[in-house]
Design a protein around this motif. Structure first.
Motif, PDB file in Angstrom:
ATOM      1  N   TYR A 134       0.832  -1.200   0.000  1.00  0.00           N
ATOM      2  CA  TYR A 134       0.000   0.000   0.000  1.00  0.00           C
ATOM      3  C   TYR A 134       0.867   1.249   0.000  1.00  0.00           C
ATOM      4  CZ  TYR A 134      -4.251  -2.645   1.031  1.00  0.00           C
ATOM      5  OH  TYR A 134      -5.320  -3.495   0.963  1.00  0.00           O
ATOM      6  N   GLN A 135       0.318   2.313  -0.572  1.00  0.00           N
ATOM      7  CA  GLN A 135       1.048   3.586  -0.643  1.00  0.00           C
ATOM      8  C   GLN A 135       0.178   4.704  -0.077  1.00  0.00           C
ATOM      9  OE1 GLN A 135       0.981   2.917  -4.871  1.00  0.00           O
ATOM     10  NE2 GLN A 135       1.164   0.896  -3.933  1.00  0.00           N
ATOM     11  N   GLY A 136       0.808   5.584   0.689  1.00  0.00           N
ATOM     12  CA  GLY A 136       0.084   6.715   1.270  1.00  0.00           C
ATOM     13  C   GLY A 136       0.418   8.009   0.567  1.00  0.00           C
ATOM     14  N   TYR A 137      -0.597   8.840   0.362  1.00  0.00           N
ATOM     15  CA  TYR A 137      -0.327  10.128  -0.292  1.00  0.00           C
ATOM     16  C   TYR A 137      -0.105  11.237   0.740  1.00  0.00           C
ATOM     17  CZ  TYR A 137      -5.484  10.648   0.197  1.00  0.00           C
ATOM     18  OH  TYR A 137      -6.772  10.698   0.652  1.00  0.00           O
ATOM     19  N   LYS A 138       0.346  12.394   0.251  1.00  0.00           N
ATOM     20  CA  LYS A 138       0.671  13.520   1.124  1.00  0.00           C
ATOM     21  C   LYS A 138      -0.499  14.465   1.338  1.00  0.00           C
ATOM     22  CE  LYS A 138       5.552  13.667  -0.344  1.00  0.00           C
ATOM     23  NZ  LYS A 138       6.629  14.516  -0.921  1.00  0.00           N
ATOM     24  N   ASP A 139      -1.562  14.281   0.575  1.00  0.00           N
ATOM     25  CA  ASP A 139      -2.677  15.226   0.615  1.00  0.00           C
ATOM     26  C   ASP A 139      -3.350  15.251   1.982  1.00  0.00           C
ATOM     27  OD1 ASP A 139      -2.101  14.240  -2.047  1.00  0.00           O
ATOM     28  OD2 ASP A 139      -3.790  15.443  -2.739  1.00  0.00           O
ATOM     29  N   SER A 140      -3.953  16.396   2.294  1.00  0.00           N
ATOM     30  CA  SER A 140      -4.672  16.585   3.542  1.00  0.00           C
ATOM     31  C   SER A 140      -5.891  17.458   3.266  1.00  0.00           C
ATOM     32  CB  SER A 140      -3.756  17.252   4.571  1.00  0.00           C
ATOM     33  OG  SER A 140      -4.477  17.686   5.700  1.00  0.00           O
ATOM     34  N   TYR A 141      -6.985  17.169   3.962  1.00  0.00           N
ATOM     35  CA  TYR A 141      -8.237  17.879   3.730  1.00  0.00           C
ATOM     36  C   TYR A 141      -8.886  18.257   5.057  1.00  0.00           C
ATOM     37  CZ  TYR A 141      -7.965  16.365  -1.134  1.00  0.00           C
ATOM     38  OH  TYR A 141      -7.562  16.157  -2.433  1.00  0.00           O
ATOM     39  N   ILE A 142      -9.795  19.223   4.991  1.00  0.00           N
ATOM     40  CA  ILE A 142     -10.610  19.610   6.143  1.00  0.00           C
ATOM     41  C   ILE A 142     -12.073  19.455   5.770  1.00  0.00           C
ATOM     42  CG2 ILE A 142     -11.410  21.574   7.508  1.00  0.00           C
ATOM     43  CD1 ILE A 142      -8.562  22.508   7.742  1.00  0.00           C
ATOM     44  N   PHE A 143     -12.818  18.768   6.653  1.00  0.00           N
ATOM     45  CA  PHE A 143     -14.258  18.625   6.469  1.00  0.00           C
ATOM     46  C   PHE A 143     -14.971  19.641   7.342  1.00  0.00           C
ATOM     47  CE2 PHE A 143     -18.431  16.948   7.622  1.00  0.00           C
ATOM     48  CZ  PHE A 143     -18.969  16.677   6.360  1.00  0.00           C
ATOM     49  N   ASP A 144     -15.892  20.404   6.749  1.00  0.00           N
ATOM     50  CA  ASP A 144     -16.655  21.431   7.452  1.00  0.00           C
ATOM     51  C   ASP A 144     -18.037  20.877   7.795  1.00  0.00           C
ATOM     52  OD1 ASP A 144     -18.107  23.602   8.328  1.00  0.00           O
ATOM     53  OD2 ASP A 144     -17.344  24.968   6.808  1.00  0.00           O
TER      54      ASP A 144
END
Length: 800
Positions: free
Chosen positions: A300-310
């Protein structure tokens, strides 16, 4: 001072006889006396909130003496000549000092004293809202006492028209009375016996209900939002087909209506990390960039992206990238609102050794050079719990395979950039997908770790529990009571567990009555569900088996507390790739004891550290607490905590004392519960704990125990800078030579399965694996003996 007439002692003795503290009903734990130990100076030579009083023909003195029961001061009232009257030190009759009382209520009065005369009594005055201050009664004569002696008495019911009282010790004979450490507590109303509102079995053990509406997404991440709804994140839901199609999903569940709303999801957040920010939004970090290759050479590979849920708009927005990919990262909220994260897999499937720090002030992930680095590999979903002094405790709970080297648990000091091992964790390499919780209340700083296994070696999961007291000078785990055994389905229906069989994939949920619900689990790697639920009581260090969730809850399941005091469970993703979309709701016994208390108002929902906040309730309560809402996945919610709020009671008005230590309760939204003496909680109210920014570490130092500077153990300084930790592509415990990507044929079968093709194929069949295609030419488990490209065919079972 006004003259006050003292009634005949005969009447006093008659009244006192029925009011000594023989009544079994407890008092509410809140001292209503200001300056009870005379430590704060006032005017006229008297301590603050205390006044001279008395009448008649006598010679007297009032002295603040250093001969104290505690602290540095006590009050001595002495008569050297008496013809008539008395002298007494009384609580000052003012709105600032005289305790507020409620008509019809009783109060427990207490003090410590020394006396050289038998002519003393405990005297009360009351403030009538029409007639003003007047004598009420004498309650107790104090015996002669040469050493410090405790006296206590209960008042009659407060008369109509009374809003405040004053009291003290009257000396009416030659001699002295020295007093200290006064207390005044309101007596709780008699606690009615619980009235069972279910069947006898339900009232003893609670009840599970499977909801009629199924969860529409394959969610493995559950976050309780500050509006009472639940964010359920699936991403691709561990389905390669959905990943290839770019079908990434989340849903918002509304417990009030029982409905779901599917939310557009921008990225595959399968096996991401998540945590609530202090403003109530949800920070989601990393996720799945790519599934393993069919032949298992790439993991498996993990990405660097990050998000915020409102939670308001119910939408995701992108943040800046993390410095590394982190598939299966930790996520811990800190006392200043920042978030720290460790572990997981990088974009190239190696283990990330990069510590990541989200700055609440800057609303972004900081670059690596601004974050202290030890270059340590913490594994996958390491359970990192914030301690009361700002350090992190790695409990030993993690996901997949063996634990970190050493003792398996440690204290990480970000400021010193050191890791100190803590001893005592049992079978540290068999705590894969165990659960860990900071026990109620958080002020006690005790952590419980439950169960676990190992998907690599795949032994029977264990029943182990361990408890560590982080307040002690050199914290070490001690063995706790074993998890109760239930039934296990080995493929032919549930049968009783035997020997030391326990469970991994455990869920643990803090309840508002101060106990812990543990539920769900399985005996082996993504197989053999265990049906067992119990409630752990930190006060007695015991488990009480209760009603059992009828649904299997193993890998990719979640359990979490709802604001109404019930527990919701979701998910289950066995090795055959199927998914359980049924949702269960547990109603604990405390909700089947009749009417529950209600918080009728919260004066202010914006709270700051060290505040006193007032609420009103519809009937007496025994305690109140803040519970941080869940953000749980893979048996892990390191931010889960129950923070006690000491009470001061004035009728139905309750003042709550908020901790001044932000490490005890990191800023954010909390569920506020009020709980009666039967352990029945209210429905939660939402309050927001924040700032002030000026609160520094020195402000909280009085609330930090001394062990912070006396920890002993093997200490690791930052190691050599490196890019990653090598990790096997089979880290998830699945042999990718067989079946599709979301099917998990174990790399090691349970010990009781013989190492023959027939035995292994029989086990796979009993766990509903179905037809398994062989990927490539390798057959490490010897499941395709006739080499026709299909595992466990008829000819495979007949070949030698």
């Amino acid at each position: 001072m006004r003259s006050r007439r003292r009634p005949a002692l005969l009447a006093v003795m008659g009244l006192t006889a029925g009011l000594l503290l023989s009544t079994p009903q407890p008092a509410l734990a809140a001292n209503l006396i200001k300056n009870p130990g005379f430590e704060t100076a006032g005017t006229d030579g008297m301590p603050y909130c205390w006044s001279k009083s008395g009448w008649g023909d006598n010679d007297f003195s009032f002295t603040t003496t250093a001969d104290a029961h505690s602290g540095t001061k006590a009050m001595k009232v002495e008569l050297t000549r008496r013809v008539s009257g008395d002298r007494k030190a009384l609580v000052t009759e003012s709105t600032a000092c005289a305790p507020v009382v409620t008509v019809g209520k009783q109060y427990d009065l207490g003090l410590w004293y020394k006396s050289t005369t038998p002519d003393t009594s405990l005297t009360l005055f009351r403030h009538d809202t029409t007639a003003g201050w007047q004598y009420w009664t004498d309650l107790k004569t104090l015996e002669l006492a040469g050493a410090w002696t405790q006296a206590s008495v209960r008042t009659p019911a407060v008369p109509a028209g009374t809003d405040r009282i004053s009291w003290g010790v009257s000396v009416y004979g030659t001699g002295s009375a020295t007093t200290d450490d006064y207390t005044m507590d309101q007596v709780a109303d008699p606690v009615p016996q619980p009235v069972c509102t279910g069947t006898p079995a339900e009232c003893a053990n609670g009840r599970w209900d499977v909801l009629p509406t199924k969860n529409p997404v394959r969610s493995m991440h559950s976050v309780v939002l500050n509006n009472g709804k639940v964010l359920l994140i699936a991403g691709s839901g561990n389905s390669e087909e959905q990943f290839k199609a770019g079908t990434f999903t989340s849903a918002v569940y509304n417990p009030a209506t029982g409905t779901y709303k599917v939310i557009p999801t921008p990225k595959d957040m399968f096996c991401a990390g998540h945590v609530q920010l202090q403003d109530g939004r949800v920070l989601v970090m990393s996720g799945n960039k790519g599934y393993p290759t069919a032949d298992g050479t790439i993991g498996y590979q993990g990405y660097k992206d990050s998000y915020i849920f409102d939670p308001v708009s119910e939408t995701y927005s992108k943040t800046n990238d993390m410095n590394d990919g982190h598939w299966y990262p930790s996520a811990t909220a800190l006392g200043n609102g920042d978030v720290i994260s460790f572990g997981g897999l990088k974009e190239d499937s190696t283990g990330s050794v990069t510590a990541e720090l989200w700055s609440d002030a800057q609303q972004k992930w900081l670059p690596t050079w601004q974050v202290n680095q030890t270059w340590s590999y913490w594994g996958l979903y390491p359970s990192m719990i914030l301690m009361q002094d700002g350090r992190l405790f790695y409990s030993g709970s993690h996901t997949f395979g063996n634990n970190i080297p050493g003792t398996g648990s440690a204290i990480y000091d970000y400021d010193a950039n050191t890791i100190t091992q803590t001893p005592g964790l049992q079978k540290k390499d068999e705590r894969d997908q165990s659960a860990s919780v900071l026990l109620p209340p958080a002020q006690d700083q005790k952590v419980l770790t439950l169960g676990g296994g190992n998907i690599d070696s795949n032994p029977d999961a264990n029943r182990l529990t361990d408890v560590i007291d982080l307040k002690t000078a050199n914290p070490a785990y001690v063995a706790g009571p074993p998890i109760p055994q239930g039934t296990v389905d080995l493929g032919n229906g549930p049968v009783p567990q035997t020997g030391n069989q326990g469970k991994m994939y455990v869920s643990a949920v803090l309840l508002p009555d101060g106990k812990v619900l543990e539920t769900g689990g399985a005996l082996h790697n993504r197989a053999d569900p265990v049906y067992e639920t119990s409630i752990y009581d930190p006060a007695t260090n015991t488990f009480d088996p209760v009603a059992v969730d009828p649904e299997a809850r193993g890998y990719h399941s979640s359990a979490f507390l709802l604001p109404d005091g019930r527990v919701m469970t979701t998910g289950d993703n066995p090795g055959n790739g199927t998914w359980n979309h049924d949702v269960s709701i547990y109603t604990p016994p405390y909700l089947l004891k009749g009417a529950r208390p209600a918080i009728t108002s919260v004066i202010d929902t914006e709270w700051t550290y060290g505040d006193t906040q007032r609420i009103t309730v519809d009937r007496p309560i025994a305690k109140a607490e803040l519970i941080r809402p869940a953000a749980v996945t893979h048996s892990s919610d390191p931010n889960q905590r129950f923070v006690d709020l000491p009470l001061s009671v004035d009728g139905n008005n309750v003042d709550l004392n908020v901790t001044s230590n932000p490490n005890m309760a990191p800023p954010g939204w909390y569920m506020l519960f009020a709980v009666d003496a039967n352990g029945v909680p209210s429905v939660a109210k939402w309050v927001h704990l924040q700032g002030p920014q000026a609160l520094s570490a020195t402000d909280a130092s009085a609330h930090v125990h001394s062990f912070a500077d006396s920890l002993e153990g093997t200490v690791h300084e930052p190691g050599k800078k490196r890019t990653s930790q090598k990790v096997s592509p089979t880290v998830s415990g699945c042999d990718r030579h067989y079946g599709s990507i979301n099917v998990c044929v174990p790399t090691a079968f349970p010990d009781e399965v013989k190492k023959t093709t027939a035995a292994r194929c029989a086990w796979l069949k009993s766990n509903d694996y179905g037809r398994l295609k062989v990927n490539g030419k390798d057959d490490p488990l010897r499941l395709d003996r006739n080499k026709d490209g299909v595992a466990c065919g008829k000819k495979d079972l007949t070949r030698r």
